[in-house]
Enzyme design. Structure first.
Site, mmCIF file in Angstrom:
data_model
loop_
_atom_site.group_PDB
_atom_site.id
_atom_site.type_symbol
_atom_site.label_atom_id
_atom_site.label_comp_id
_atom_site.label_asym_id
_atom_site.label_seq_id
_atom_site.Cartn_x
_atom_site.Cartn_y
_atom_site.Cartn_z
ATOM 1 N N HIS A 144 12.345 20.189 -0.708
ATOM 2 C CA HIS A 144 13.886 19.810 -0.264
ATOM 3 C C HIS A 144 14.154 19.993 1.173
ATOM 4 C CE1 HIS A 144 14.157 23.581 2.097
ATOM 5 N NE2 HIS A 144 13.378 24.139 1.544
ATOM 6 N N HIS A 153 2.873 6.379 3.281
ATOM 7 C CA HIS A 153 2.586 6.726 2.035
ATOM 8 C C HIS A 153 1.756 8.378 2.123
ATOM 9 C CE1 HIS A 153 -1.416 4.992 -0.788
ATOM 10 N NE2 HIS A 153 -0.482 6.508 -1.042
HETATM 11 O O1 JB2 Z 1 -1.020 -9.948 3.771
HETATM 12 C C1 JB2 Z 1 -1.305 -10.060 2.480
HETATM 13 C C2 JB2 Z 1 -2.347 -9.143 1.915
HETATM 14 N N1 JB2 Z 1 -4.111 -8.185 2.399
HETATM 15 C C3 JB2 Z 1 -4.391 -8.320 1.173
HETATM 16 N N2 JB2 Z 1 -1.479 -10.780 1.250
HETATM 17 C C4 JB2 Z 1 -1.329 -10.699 -0.233
HETATM 18 N N3 JB2 Z 1 -0.465 -11.516 -1.332
HETATM 19 N N4 JB2 Z 1 -2.392 -9.854 -0.031
HETATM 20 C C5 JB2 Z 1 -2.400 -9.371 1.221
HETATM 21 N N5 JB2 Z 1 -3.904 -8.448 0.272
HETATM 22 C C6 JB2 Z 1 -4.512 -7.954 -0.994
HETATM 23 O O2 JB2 Z 1 -4.389 -6.599 -1.537
HETATM 24 C C7 JB2 Z 1 -6.287 -8.029 -1.057
HETATM 25 O O3 JB2 Z 1 -6.848 -9.172 -1.023
HETATM 26 C C8 JB2 Z 1 -6.665 -6.948 -1.806
HETATM 27 O O4 JB2 Z 1 -6.782 -7.938 -3.067
HETATM 28 C C9 JB2 Z 1 -4.911 -6.302 -2.656
HETATM 29 C C10 JB2 Z 1 -5.475 -4.849 -1.746
HETATM 30 O O5 JB2 Z 1 -6.211 -4.421 -2.796
HETATM 31 P P1 JB2 Z 1 -7.062 -2.737 -3.087
HETATM 32 O O6 JB2 Z 1 -7.105 -2.510 -4.550
HETATM 33 O O7 JB2 Z 1 -7.918 -3.314 -2.117
HETATM 34 O O8 JB2 Z 1 -6.920 -1.981 -2.329
HETATM 35 P P2 JB2 Z 1 -5.081 -1.848 -3.448
HETATM 36 O O9 JB2 Z 1 -3.916 -1.331 -1.578
HETATM 37 O O10 JB2 Z 1 -4.459 -2.082 -4.193
HETATM 38 O O11 JB2 Z 1 -5.052 -0.540 -3.167
HETATM 39 C C11 JB2 Z 1 -4.989 1.329 -3.014
HETATM 40 O O12 JB2 Z 1 -4.479 1.776 -2.591
HETATM 41 C C12 JB2 Z 1 -3.810 2.705 -3.766
HETATM 42 C C13 JB2 Z 1 -2.492 2.947 -3.437
HETATM 43 C C14 JB2 Z 1 -7.102 1.682 -2.930
HETATM 44 O O13 JB2 Z 1 -6.940 2.633 -2.513
HETATM 45 C C15 JB2 Z 1 -6.268 2.715 -5.028
HETATM 46 O O14 JB2 Z 1 -7.629 3.434 -5.412
HETATM 47 C C16 JB2 Z 1 -5.114 3.475 -4.517
HETATM 48 N N6 JB2 Z 1 -4.321 3.827 -5.388
#
Ligand code: JB2
Length: 219
Positions: A144, A153
């Site tokens: 609460h 995050h």
């Molecule tokens: O400015 C951007 C940008 N910067 C990075 N614009 C767009 N459209 N895309 C962007 N990216 C892209 O985000 C990167 O190229 C990459 O492909 C993607 C982030 O993917 P990643 O798998 O590295 O991280 P995530 O943030 O999706 O996942 C993380 O966080 C989650 C909460 C991981 O640690 C996961 O395991 C976790 N569950």
């Protein structure tokens, strides 16, 4: 003005985006595409069947009022990147929708900002306020009267007891626990598994049980 339904686009095509697509489907919302600024390096062009359209420039030809966005950037080192993506598209007039997994328990006595993401099994008790673009990740719990800023995050399984406050861009790691009435400063990181029993200043990293400062900024 066209009556065509808005496009629903996720920014980023990584792991967090995959979980969001699944959650949005459970909300009966279909993602029409993803953008990823490294789209050519990804090694795939679809995520769960949703096409990767290209980089964020793909959005420049779309009218902001015909597009709904979801911020798919998660990750421990990404909270400032997440913030810059959110602010960039807000400044261009786009809107971010709230994503709330059907299995999350969210009190009606709490307030949510724009672009909030509440993932599977999360719990939010009455009196909580959650700022724009904040992620309450899988199985995380807010008791609460917790106050969370923007671009925070809470990683999977993190637990905040009552009256905890977390300022903008802070990251609470997987399985961390924060006792009642503690204040976590802006941009700070609580390491996975830490137990926080004292206030945490802005811009530091804390770890351990009980948690102590181990450095500045992200780990
Ligand atoms: O400015 C951007 C940008 N910067 C990075 N614009 C767009 N459209 N895309 C962007 N990216 C892209 O985000 C990167 O190229 C990459 O492909 C993607 C982030 O993917 P990643 O798998 O590295 O991280 P995530 O943030 O999706 O996942 C993380 O966080 C989650 C909460 C991981 O640690 C996961 O395991 C976790 N569950």
């Amino acid at each position: 003005m066209s009556n065509a339904p808005p496009e629903l686009i996720v920014i980023g095509a990584g792991g967090h985006a995959k979980v969001l697509i699944d959650t949005l489907r459970l909300m009966s919302l279909n993602v029409t595409g993803l953008t990823d600024n490294d789209s050519r390096q990804l090694g795939y062009d679809h995520v769960l069947g949703v096409p990767v359209l290209g980089g964020d420039s793909e959005l420049s030809g779309l009218a902001p009022d015909m597009v709904l966005l979801v911020n798919g950037i998660g990750g421990i080192r990404a909270d400032k990147l997440r913030k810059s993506v959110f602010e960039h598209f807000k400044a261009k007039g786009f809107r971010f929708i709230n994503v709330i997994h059907p299995s999350a328990v969210v009190s009606v006595e709490c307030s949510l900002g724009e672009g909030v993401q509440i993932m599977a099994g999360a719990l939010i008790q009455p009196g909580c306020k959650v700022g724009d673009d904040t992620i309450i990740n899988t199985g995380a719990a807010l008791d609460h009267d917790c106050i969370l800023g923007c671009h925070v995050h809470l990683a999977p399984g993190a637990t905040l007891s009552g009256f905890v406050s977390v300022d903008d861009c802070a990251h609470i790691g997987t399985g961390a626990n924060v006792i009642q009435q503690v204040k976590i400063g802006a941009g700070s990181t609580v390491a996975a598994g830490a137990t926080v029993i004292n206030d945490v200043p802005a811009g530091v990293t804390v770890a351990g049980v009980p948690a102590g400062v181990i450095g500045q900024g992200d780990i």
